[in-house]
Design a protein around this motif. Structure first.
Motif, PDB file in Angstrom:
ATOM      1  N   PHE A 257      -4.509 -12.299  13.132  1.00  0.00           N
ATOM      2  CA  PHE A 257      -4.315 -11.435  11.975  1.00  0.00           C
ATOM      3  C   PHE A 257      -4.930 -10.067  12.243  1.00  0.00           C
ATOM      4  O   PHE A 257      -6.043  -9.965  12.751  1.00  0.00           O
ATOM      5  CB  PHE A 257      -4.937 -12.062  10.730  1.00  0.00           C
ATOM      6  N   VAL A 258      -4.185  -9.019  11.895  1.00  0.00           N
ATOM      7  CA  VAL A 258      -4.621  -7.637  12.119  1.00  0.00           C
ATOM      8  C   VAL A 258      -4.459  -6.877  10.806  1.00  0.00           C
ATOM      9  O   VAL A 258      -3.409  -6.961  10.153  1.00  0.00           O
ATOM     10  CB  VAL A 258      -3.774  -6.964  13.233  1.00  0.00           C
ATOM     11  N   ALA A 259      -5.509  -6.138  10.430  1.00  0.00           N
ATOM     12  CA  ALA A 259      -5.449  -5.307   9.224  1.00  0.00           C
ATOM     13  C   ALA A 259      -4.609  -4.066   9.499  1.00  0.00           C
ATOM     14  O   ALA A 259      -4.748  -3.427  10.531  1.00  0.00           O
ATOM     15  CB  ALA A 259      -6.856  -4.911   8.798  1.00  0.00           C
ATOM     16  N   ASP A 260      -3.737  -3.755   8.573  1.00  0.00           N
ATOM     17  CA  ASP A 260      -2.851  -2.601   8.697  1.00  0.00           C
ATOM     18  C   ASP A 260      -2.945  -1.809   7.395  1.00  0.00           C
ATOM     19  O   ASP A 260      -2.953  -2.397   6.316  1.00  0.00           O
ATOM     20  CB  ASP A 260      -1.421  -3.084   8.937  1.00  0.00           C
ATOM     21  N   ASP A 261      -3.032  -0.518   7.479  1.00  0.00           N
ATOM     22  CA  ASP A 261      -3.171   0.294   6.274  1.00  0.00           C
ATOM     23  C   ASP A 261      -1.884   1.036   5.913  1.00  0.00           C
ATOM     24  O   ASP A 261      -1.921   2.071   5.266  1.00  0.00           O
ATOM     25  CB  ASP A 261      -4.330   1.271   6.407  1.00  0.00           C
ATOM     26  N   SER A 262      -0.769   0.505   6.286  1.00  0.00           N
ATOM     27  CA  SER A 262       0.499   1.201   6.058  1.00  0.00           C
ATOM     28  C   SER A 262       0.854   1.307   4.576  1.00  0.00           C
ATOM     29  O   SER A 262       1.427   2.313   4.156  1.00  0.00           O
ATOM     30  CB  SER A 262       1.624   0.514   6.822  1.00  0.00           C
ATOM     31  N   ILE A 263       0.524   0.303   3.771  1.00  0.00           N
ATOM     32  CA  ILE A 263       0.829   0.380   2.337  1.00  0.00           C
ATOM     33  C   ILE A 263      -0.005   1.474   1.688  1.00  0.00           C
ATOM     34  O   ILE A 263       0.488   2.263   0.874  1.00  0.00           O
ATOM     35  CB  ILE A 263       0.604  -0.981   1.651  1.00  0.00           C
ATOM     36  N   GLU A 264      -1.280   1.557   2.066  1.00  0.00           N
ATOM     37  CA  GLU A 264      -2.145   2.606   1.524  1.00  0.00           C
ATOM     38  C   GLU A 264      -1.653   3.993   1.947  1.00  0.00           C
ATOM     39  O   GLU A 264      -1.640   4.927   1.156  1.00  0.00           O
ATOM     40  CB  GLU A 264      -3.580   2.384   1.996  1.00  0.00           C
TER      41      GLU A 264
END
Length: 119
Positions: free
Chosen positions: A92-99
Motif C-alpha cells: 500500500f502506498v499513500a497518494d495525494d492525488s485527490i487532495e
C-alpha cells in the motif's frame, strides 16, 4: 503472460479491495478512502495499491499504516473471492492525488470568481 490478463486481474483486484476495505474494522482506516490505482507485477507476485483519502494526506498515511497491518487479511480474502493460482502480495502506498485535484478545483473556482468580479 498476456497483457489483457494482467489488466483484467488488476481491475478485479481493485474492485475486490474496494469492497474489502469497507469491512476493515481498524478505526485508522478512513471511510472516505479511495483506491487510485493498482499495479500488478508481470508474474503476479506483487500488487502495489495507491490509495488516497479526501480528508488529506495525513489521514491517508494513517490509513496506509492500518492497511499494511491488515494486508494478510486482505490477501486471504482476495484469494477466496478471486480464483487465482497465486494471490499477489499487497503493498500500500499513500497518494495525494485527490487532495491535489481538490486544490486545483479551488484555484479554478477562485479564478472564475475573480473573472466575474472584473466583468
Amino acid at each position: 503472460m498476456a497483457g489483457y490478463r494482467i489488466n483484467r486481474i488488476t481491475s478485479d483486484i481493485k474492485l475486490c479491495l474496494s469492497e474489502l476495505m469497507r469491512g476493515v474494522k481498524d478505526p485508522r482506516v478512513s471511510k472516505l478512502l479511495s483506491i487510485v490505482k493498482v499495479d500488478v507485477s508481470g508474474d503476479l507476485s506483487y500488487a502495489t495499491v495507491y490509495v488516497s483519502a479526501i480528508e488529506g494526506y495525513e489521514q491517508t498515511v494513517a490509513s496506509v499504516k492500518a492497511l499494511k497491518g491488515a494486508a494478510g487479511y486482505l490477501r486471504r480474502e482476495l484469494g477466496v473471492r478471486l480464483s487465482l493460482r497465486k494471490v499477489p502480495e499487497l503493498r500500500f502506498v499513500a497518494d495525494d492525488s485527490i487532495e491535489q485535484s481538490a486544490n486545483i478545483s479551488r484555484i479554478l473556482e477562485s479564478l472564475e470568481e475573480n473573472k466575474n468580479e472584473e466583468d
